[in-house]
Design a protein around this motif. Structure first.
Motif, PDB file in Angstrom:
ATOM      1  N   ARG A 112       1.399  21.545 -16.995  1.00  0.00           N
ATOM      2  CA  ARG A 112       2.177  23.073 -16.680  1.00  0.00           C
ATOM      3  C   ARG A 112       3.243  23.072 -17.820  1.00  0.00           C
ATOM      4  NH1 ARG A 112       4.569  21.773 -12.107  1.00  0.00           N
ATOM      5  NH2 ARG A 112       2.557  21.936 -11.000  1.00  0.00           N
ATOM      6  N   GLU A 113       3.984  22.375 -17.829  1.00  0.00           N
ATOM      7  CA  GLU A 113       5.131  22.713 -18.883  1.00  0.00           C
ATOM      8  C   GLU A 113       4.597  22.979 -20.489  1.00  0.00           C
ATOM      9  OE1 GLU A 113       7.565  19.245 -18.748  1.00  0.00           O
ATOM     10  OE2 GLU A 113       8.511  19.874 -16.865  1.00  0.00           O
ATOM     11  N   HIS A 114       3.469  22.073 -20.824  1.00  0.00           N
ATOM     12  CA  HIS A 114       3.033  22.123 -22.202  1.00  0.00           C
ATOM     13  C   HIS A 114       1.797  22.862 -22.391  1.00  0.00           C
ATOM     14  CE1 HIS A 114       5.880  19.235 -23.852  1.00  0.00           C
ATOM     15  NE2 HIS A 114       5.837  18.654 -22.505  1.00  0.00           N
ATOM     16  N   TYR A 115       1.059  23.079 -21.401  1.00  0.00           N
ATOM     17  CA  TYR A 115      -0.263  24.002 -21.339  1.00  0.00           C
ATOM     18  C   TYR A 115       0.036  25.206 -20.921  1.00  0.00           C
ATOM     19  CZ  TYR A 115      -5.025  23.583 -22.969  1.00  0.00           C
ATOM     20  OH  TYR A 115      -6.109  23.665 -23.605  1.00  0.00           O
ATOM     21  N   GLY A 116       0.831  25.417 -19.930  1.00  0.00           N
ATOM     22  CA  GLY A 116       0.994  26.797 -19.403  1.00  0.00           C
ATOM     23  C   GLY A 116       0.248  26.785 -17.831  1.00  0.00           C
ATOM     24  N   ARG A 117      -0.342  25.650 -17.370  1.00  0.00           N
ATOM     25  CA  ARG A 117      -1.077  25.764 -16.349  1.00  0.00           C
ATOM     26  C   ARG A 117      -1.172  24.245 -15.794  1.00  0.00           C
ATOM     27  NH1 ARG A 117      -5.516  25.833 -13.383  1.00  0.00           N
ATOM     28  NH2 ARG A 117      -5.967  27.348 -11.630  1.00  0.00           N
ATOM     29  N   GLY A 118      -0.782  23.922 -14.584  1.00  0.00           N
ATOM     30  CA  GLY A 118      -1.094  22.641 -13.968  1.00  0.00           C
ATOM     31  C   GLY A 118      -2.529  22.686 -13.034  1.00  0.00           C
ATOM     32  N   ALA A 119      -3.074  21.435 -12.802  1.00  0.00           N
ATOM     33  CA  ALA A 119      -4.147  21.445 -11.863  1.00  0.00           C
ATOM     34  C   ALA A 119      -3.423  21.745 -10.348  1.00  0.00           C
ATOM     35  CB  ALA A 119      -4.594  20.072 -11.888  1.00  0.00           C
ATOM     36  N   THR A 120      -4.544  22.594  -9.756  1.00  0.00           N
ATOM     37  CA  THR A 120      -4.267  22.947  -8.334  1.00  0.00           C
ATOM     38  C   THR A 120      -4.396  21.717  -7.532  1.00  0.00           C
ATOM     39  OG1 THR A 120      -6.413  23.612  -7.880  1.00  0.00           O
ATOM     40  CG2 THR A 120      -4.713  25.207  -8.463  1.00  0.00           C
ATOM     41  N   ILE A 121      -5.194  20.710  -7.733  1.00  0.00           N
ATOM     42  CA  ILE A 121      -5.267  19.277  -7.023  1.00  0.00           C
ATOM     43  C   ILE A 121      -5.356  18.272  -8.052  1.00  0.00           C
ATOM     44  CG2 ILE A 121      -7.054  18.173  -5.623  1.00  0.00           C
ATOM     45  CD1 ILE A 121      -8.432  20.682  -4.772  1.00  0.00           C
ATOM     46  N   THR A 122      -4.735  17.190  -7.583  1.00  0.00           N
ATOM     47  CA  THR A 122      -4.334  16.001  -8.461  1.00  0.00           C
ATOM     48  C   THR A 122      -4.344  14.959  -7.619  1.00  0.00           C
ATOM     49  OG1 THR A 122      -2.753  17.045  -9.957  1.00  0.00           O
ATOM     50  CG2 THR A 122      -2.508  14.761  -9.956  1.00  0.00           C
ATOM     51  N   ARG A 123      -5.109  13.609  -7.949  1.00  0.00           N
ATOM     52  CA  ARG A 123      -5.325  12.454  -7.241  1.00  0.00           C
ATOM     53  C   ARG A 123      -5.403  11.332  -8.228  1.00  0.00           C
ATOM     54  NH1 ARG A 123      -9.069  15.904  -4.627  1.00  0.00           N
ATOM     55  NH2 ARG A 123      -8.873  15.948  -2.510  1.00  0.00           N
ATOM     56  N   THR A 124      -4.540  10.341  -7.890  1.00  0.00           N
ATOM     57  CA  THR A 124      -4.315   9.381  -8.664  1.00  0.00           C
ATOM     58  C   THR A 124      -4.874   7.926  -8.024  1.00  0.00           C
ATOM     59  OG1 THR A 124      -2.688  10.259 -10.102  1.00  0.00           O
ATOM     60  CG2 THR A 124      -2.578   7.784 -10.114  1.00  0.00           C
ATOM     61  N   VAL A 125      -5.404   7.129  -8.764  1.00  0.00           N
ATOM     62  CA  VAL A 125      -6.013   5.935  -8.151  1.00  0.00           C
ATOM     63  C   VAL A 125      -5.559   4.784  -9.001  1.00  0.00           C
ATOM     64  CG1 VAL A 125      -8.075   4.346  -7.748  1.00  0.00           C
ATOM     65  CG2 VAL A 125      -8.540   7.150  -7.624  1.00  0.00           C
ATOM     66  N   ILE A 126      -4.838   3.877  -8.425  1.00  0.00           N
ATOM     67  CA  ILE A 126      -4.114   2.855  -9.094  1.00  0.00           C
ATOM     68  C   ILE A 126      -4.987   1.225  -8.603  1.00  0.00           C
ATOM     69  CG2 ILE A 126      -2.108   1.328  -9.478  1.00  0.00           C
ATOM     70  CD1 ILE A 126      -0.461   3.917  -8.622  1.00  0.00           C
ATOM     71  N   GLN A 127      -5.466   0.614  -9.504  1.00  0.00           N
ATOM     72  CA  GLN A 127      -6.327  -0.622  -9.086  1.00  0.00           C
ATOM     73  C   GLN A 127      -5.868  -1.654 -10.144  1.00  0.00           C
ATOM     74  OE1 GLN A 127      -7.966  -1.198  -6.351  1.00  0.00           O
ATOM     75  NE2 GLN A 127      -8.136  -3.309  -7.131  1.00  0.00           N
TER      76      GLN A 127
ATOM     77  N   SER B 172       0.968  -1.099  -0.056  1.00  0.00           N
ATOM     78  CA  SER B 172      -0.087   0.024  -0.155  1.00  0.00           C
ATOM     79  C   SER B 172       0.779   1.237  -0.220  1.00  0.00           C
ATOM     80  CB  SER B 172      -0.907   0.014   1.246  1.00  0.00           C
ATOM     81  OG  SER B 172      -1.778  -1.047   1.100  1.00  0.00           O
ATOM     82  N   ASP B 173       1.719   1.210   0.706  1.00  0.00           N
ATOM     83  CA  ASP B 173       2.887   2.224   0.936  1.00  0.00           C
ATOM     84  C   ASP B 173       3.431   2.652  -0.664  1.00  0.00           C
ATOM     85  OD1 ASP B 173       4.005   4.419   2.345  1.00  0.00           O
ATOM     86  OD2 ASP B 173       5.870   3.134   2.476  1.00  0.00           O
ATOM     87  N   SER B 174       3.840   1.434  -1.271  1.00  0.00           N
ATOM     88  CA  SER B 174       4.494   1.586  -2.385  1.00  0.00           C
ATOM     89  C   SER B 174       3.547   2.137  -3.488  1.00  0.00           C
ATOM     90  CB  SER B 174       5.188   0.147  -2.997  1.00  0.00           C
ATOM     91  OG  SER B 174       5.480   0.227  -4.252  1.00  0.00           O
ATOM     92  N   GLN B 175       2.259   1.657  -3.302  1.00  0.00           N
ATOM     93  CA  GLN B 175       1.385   2.005  -4.085  1.00  0.00           C
ATOM     94  C   GLN B 175       1.089   3.763  -4.147  1.00  0.00           C
ATOM     95  OE1 GLN B 175      -1.810  -0.541  -5.175  1.00  0.00           O
ATOM     96  NE2 GLN B 175      -3.321   0.769  -5.491  1.00  0.00           N
ATOM     97  N   ALA B 176       1.075   3.910  -2.893  1.00  0.00           N
ATOM     98  CA  ALA B 176       0.755   5.552  -2.404  1.00  0.00           C
ATOM     99  C   ALA B 176       1.863   6.279  -3.160  1.00  0.00           C
ATOM    100  CB  ALA B 176       0.714   5.547  -1.254  1.00  0.00           C
ATOM    101  N   ARG B 177       3.044   5.832  -3.177  1.00  0.00           N
ATOM    102  CA  ARG B 177       4.219   6.720  -3.603  1.00  0.00           C
ATOM    103  C   ARG B 177       4.125   6.500  -5.106  1.00  0.00           C
ATOM    104  NH1 ARG B 177       7.002   3.816   0.389  1.00  0.00           N
ATOM    105  NH2 ARG B 177       7.847   2.121  -1.181  1.00  0.00           N
ATOM    106  N   ALA B 178       3.785   5.689  -5.804  1.00  0.00           N
ATOM    107  CA  ALA B 178       3.544   5.423  -6.995  1.00  0.00           C
ATOM    108  C   ALA B 178       2.280   6.399  -7.579  1.00  0.00           C
ATOM    109  CB  ALA B 178       3.192   4.000  -7.630  1.00  0.00           C
ATOM    110  N   ALA B 179       1.277   6.478  -7.066  1.00  0.00           N
ATOM    111  CA  ALA B 179       0.253   7.267  -7.288  1.00  0.00           C
ATOM    112  C   ALA B 179       0.587   8.637  -7.212  1.00  0.00           C
ATOM    113  CB  ALA B 179      -1.039   7.129  -6.296  1.00  0.00           C
ATOM    114  N   THR B 180       1.185   9.293  -6.182  1.00  0.00           N
ATOM    115  CA  THR B 180       1.936  10.431  -6.016  1.00  0.00           C
ATOM    116  C   THR B 180       2.805  10.948  -7.255  1.00  0.00           C
ATOM    117  OG1 THR B 180       1.661  10.451  -3.675  1.00  0.00           O
ATOM    118  CG2 THR B 180       3.116  12.124  -4.438  1.00  0.00           C
TER     119      THR B 180
END
Length: 125
Positions: free
Chosen positions: A24-39, A5-13
């Motif tokens: 941010r690099e290609h569009y000029g703006r990144g999201a202010t909140i990002t969440r990744t789900v791995i299943q 779970s710890d490894s998956q949390a690090r991967a998601a981050t």
């Protein structure tokens, strides 16, 4: 918290940070909140508060479809870069990429399907 779970949390981050950085690099703006789900073979990154001031102006003027079309064209142009970022973190090949944007709430979803592992290919359905 178990090691997996710890490894998956690090991967998601790491995936969320990479996708936000690419935006941010290609569009000029990144999201202010990002969440990744791995299943299993699926990785989904949700990006909130994504629109630039220009896009927000177009949305407010009723040109949502123009913004949506441009965003989707951008996401398809970034398919390889997004997939490489996920593959680098997960150590697995991305076999499918899908993307969608939404107006209210203001978010995008980057969806990755990973190649099944050897164990998954060999086990009966």
């Amino acid at each position: 918290m178990p090691a997996e779970s710890d490894s998956q949390a690090r991967a998601a981050t790491a995936i969320g940070n990479a996708i936000t950085r690419l935006h941010r690099e290609h569009y000029g703006r990144g999201a202010t909140i990002t969440r990744t789900v791995i299943q299993r073979n699926h990785v989904i990154t949700f990006l909130e508060d994504i629109y630039t001031p220009l896009e927000r102006t177009l949305i407010d003027a009723g040109s949502w479809e123009t913004v949506k079309d441009t965003r989707q064209a951008f996401q398809m142009a970034m398919r390889d870069a997004f997939s490489e970022a996920v593959e680098g973190v997960m150590g697995r090949k991305v076999v499918a990429f899908m993307s969608q944007v939404h107006i209210d709430p203001d978010l995008a979803a980057e969806i990755f399907v990973l190649e099944p592992t050897k164990d998954e290919r060999e086990s009966p359905a």
